[in-house]
Motif scaffolding. Structure first.
Motif, PDB file in Angstrom:
ATOM      1  N   ALA A  33       0.843  -1.210   0.000  1.00 34.81           N
ATOM      2  CA  ALA A  33       0.000   0.000   0.000  1.00 34.81           C
ATOM      3  C   ALA A  33       0.870   1.249   0.000  1.00 34.81           C
ATOM      4  CB  ALA A  33      -0.933  -0.014   1.211  1.00 34.81           C
ATOM      5  N   PHE A  34       1.921   1.237   0.813  1.00 28.97           N
ATOM      6  CA  PHE A  34       2.840   2.379   0.866  1.00 28.97           C
ATOM      7  C   PHE A  34       3.514   2.586  -0.484  1.00 28.97           C
ATOM      8  CE2 PHE A  34       7.006   4.272   1.730  1.00 28.97           C
ATOM      9  CZ  PHE A  34       6.659   5.343   2.539  1.00 28.97           C
ATOM     10  N   PHE A  35       3.931   1.488  -1.104  1.00 29.06           N
ATOM     11  CA  PHE A  35       4.596   1.567  -2.398  1.00 29.06           C
ATOM     12  C   PHE A  35       3.696   2.219  -3.455  1.00 29.06           C
ATOM     13  CE2 PHE A  35       4.865  -0.550  -6.555  1.00 29.06           C
ATOM     14  CZ  PHE A  35       6.094  -0.088  -6.971  1.00 29.06           C
ATOM     15  N   LEU A  36       2.459   1.773  -3.546  1.00 34.79           N
ATOM     16  CA  LEU A  36       1.550   2.319  -4.556  1.00 34.79           C
ATOM     17  C   LEU A  36       1.221   3.782  -4.281  1.00 34.79           C
ATOM     18  CD1 LEU A  36      -0.858  -0.737  -4.927  1.00 34.79           C
ATOM     19  CD2 LEU A  36       0.887   0.008  -6.551  1.00 34.79           C
ATOM     20  N   LEU A  37       0.984   4.101  -2.997  1.00 37.92           N
ATOM     21  CA  LEU A  37       0.629   5.468  -2.634  1.00 37.92           C
ATOM     22  C   LEU A  37       1.765   6.440  -2.930  1.00 37.92           C
ATOM     23  CD1 LEU A  37      -1.228   7.538  -1.272  1.00 37.92           C
ATOM     24  CD2 LEU A  37      -0.402   6.720   0.954  1.00 37.92           C
ATOM     25  N   VAL A  38       2.979   6.099  -2.497  1.00 38.25           N
ATOM     26  CA  VAL A  38       4.112   7.006  -2.688  1.00 38.25           C
ATOM     27  C   VAL A  38       4.528   7.056  -4.159  1.00 38.25           C
ATOM     28  CG1 VAL A  38       6.502   7.460  -2.009  1.00 38.25           C
ATOM     29  CG2 VAL A  38       4.865   6.661  -0.308  1.00 38.25           C
ATOM     30  N   THR A  39       4.346   5.959  -4.881  1.00 33.97           N
ATOM     31  CA  THR A  39       4.626   5.975  -6.318  1.00 33.97           C
ATOM     32  C   THR A  39       3.767   7.009  -7.025  1.00 33.97           C
ATOM     33  OG1 THR A  39       5.318   3.656  -6.394  1.00 33.97           O
ATOM     34  CG2 THR A  39       4.563   4.621  -8.447  1.00 33.97           C
ATOM     35  N   VAL A  40       2.486   7.045  -6.686  1.00 35.99           N
ATOM     36  CA  VAL A  40       1.593   8.035  -7.295  1.00 35.99           C
ATOM     37  C   VAL A  40       1.987   9.448  -6.870  1.00 35.99           C
ATOM     38  CG1 VAL A  40      -0.799   8.859  -7.419  1.00 35.99           C
ATOM     39  CG2 VAL A  40      -0.303   6.411  -7.557  1.00 35.99           C
ATOM     40  N   HIS A  41       2.357   9.631  -5.579  1.00 38.05           N
ATOM     41  CA  HIS A  41       2.798  10.953  -5.121  1.00 38.05           C
ATOM     42  C   HIS A  41       4.020  11.419  -5.909  1.00 38.05           C
ATOM     43  CE1 HIS A  41       0.824  10.687  -0.855  1.00 38.05           C
ATOM     44  NE2 HIS A  41      -0.033  10.932  -1.817  1.00 38.05           N
TER      45      HIS A  41
END
Length: 459
Positions: free
Chosen positions: A268-276
């Motif tokens: 979840a962290f990976f996907l969220l920060v990737t989009v950021h």
């Protein structure tokens, strides 16, 4: 077994926030300025006279959208951003996983000194490129040298581990949010100041400020910050045991039930920060291009509005925690993020672009929740290894975001300039589903334990 560590009360030692604040000022100043410098340098080499400081010639009409020379410059800048971030990632991947677990033994201060000094070295090389008009490939050299010392990811890892060691479990989410709010304050000041200063005096002086901020962070970590790891012990730096410590977090945790939660929260962290990261990489290019055609000062205001979300998210997190579990706060934050990106993807006017930034006001409340939940799944002696792994995930986010979003942007220019932002909004549905599912599973598990408490013998 390593000796037990005594937790320090936060009031007993200087905070890690100034280190993160100063390092963020340096990094945020360099980001948009480097993109605009690449735009001007590469454009000038190809005879393109639409500069980032004033908008392109003829940008206000529809023919500018189809200008092949302009699109060539946009694609070149996007690709150089890819090369610089790609090189930094591969070096940083190995250095952070080495220095993070090492800091569990020798302390957080050495890791912070090393990483901030590396950022100062990178900035000094960028200054040489501007002064001497060296080839833009030397920007990649500066990033590689910074990556060898852990780069900004090691600053983040060390500061978050520092906070985890000096806060209790109940207050940890908010303490992490305060640390992330420092990112917002630093980013906002650097964005406004960098944009205005760049427009008035060019690149040299803003980059000197970036160098001074990184040097000040190094000096603060060396002479003002008290060590949070009390039971320090000598440890070899170049050894595989540091990498094994990160591996054991996920493959052999103290509590087997933590394994799948660590993996899911990390995803979840990976996907969220990737989009950021992906959206942040493209904001400047998106605003420079037709039909927005922003000048340097508006780009600074836009970046400041984006970073303002850190502060508004901190206040929103504090209020929402009064009536909601942390996981549901993260869900609301993700809704804010998704809605804001959808609006930005459709923005054709300055007013609509700033409306999108406004809708993102809670978008940064999800990351401190995930960091806090991750830190609670491991022991206190593994915080450095944990946040080193999180930093690696964050570095991977930078790589994937730069590769995907910077590659997606040039190929979608002809049919929808804002498509990468719409793509990011769709991706954020996945971490929303993960966080919600874990919270529902935990609630059912807690309810079953309440209905059927274990016997004392099983405790």
């Amino acid at each position: 077994a390593p000796p037990a560590r005594r937790r320090l009360r936060p009031g007993l030692l200087p905070a890690a926030e100034p280190v993160l604040f100063l390092a963020t000022v340096s990094v945020v100043l360099q980001g948009p300025l480097t993109t605009q410098y690449l735009w001007d340098r590469l454009g000038a080499e190809r005879g393109y006279h639409g500069h980032s400081s004033s908008g392109s010639a003829g940008c206000g009409n529809s023919s500018a959208a189809a200008d092949p020379l302009r699109q060539e410059v946009e694609a070149l800048v996007s690709h150089w951003n890819l090369y610089i971030n790609l090189g930094g990632f591969f070096v940083c991947l190995f250095s952070v996983t080495l220095f993070g677990p090492w800091s569990d033994s020798v302390g957080r201060r050495p890791a912070l000194i090393l990483s901030t000094a590396g950022i100062a070295l990178q900035t000094s090389i960028y200054l040489l490129v501007i002064y001497l008009e060296l080839h833009v490939a030397y920007l990649l050299l500066g990033r590689l040298l910074s990556g060898l010392s852990g780069d900004y990811n090691l600053v983040l890892a060390s500061c978050f581990a520092y906070v985890a060691e000096t806060s209790d479990r109940r207050a940890r989410t908010f303490r992490v949010a305060i640390l992330e709010a420092c990112l917002g304050i630093a980013g906002m000041l650097a964005s406004i100041g960098g944009g205005q200063w760049r427009k008035a005096q060019g690149y040299i002086n803003p980059f000197w400020l970036a160098f001074a901020a990184s040097l000040a962070a190094t000096l603060y970590a060396a002479f003002c910050l008290r060590e949070s790891v009390k039971q320090r012990r000598p440890a070899r730096l170049f050894t595989l045991s540091h990498y094994k410590a990160v591996y054991r977090l996920y493959m052999a945790p103290e509590h087997p039930s933590s394994r799948w939660k660590l993996a899911l929260y990390s995803l979840a962290f990976f996907l969220l920060v990737t989009v950021h990261f992906g959206a942040k990489d493209l904001f400047v290019l998106y605003e420079l291009g037709f039909p927005l055609c922003w000048a340097s000062d508006l780009i600074g205001y836009g970046s400041a509005a984006n970073y303002l979300a850190y502060l508004s998210s901190l206040g929103g997190l504090r209020l929402l925690q009064l009536c909601l579990e942390d996981s549901w706060v993260a869900e609301i934050a993700l809704i804010s993020n998704i809605a804001g990106l959808v609006v930005i993807s459709l923005a054709t006017t300055t007013a609509l672009m700033f409306t999108g930034y406004g809708i993102l006001f809670l978008s940064m409340a999800a990351t401190p929740v995930i960091r806090s939940k991750l830190s609670k799944l491991v022991s206190e002696t593994e915080q450095g290894a944990l946040f080193a792994s999180v930093a690696c995930v964050q570095g991977l986010c930078s790589l994937v975001a730069t590769g995907v979003f910077n590659s997606l942007y040039p190929v979608t220019l002809h049919f929808m300039r804002g498509f990468p932002f719409l793509f990011g909004a769709i991706i954020l549905l996945i971490p929303a589903a993960i966080i919600g599912w874990i919270q529902i599973w935990d609630s059912k598990h807690d309810y079953n334990n309440f209905q059927d408490p274990p016997s004392p013998a099983k405790d």
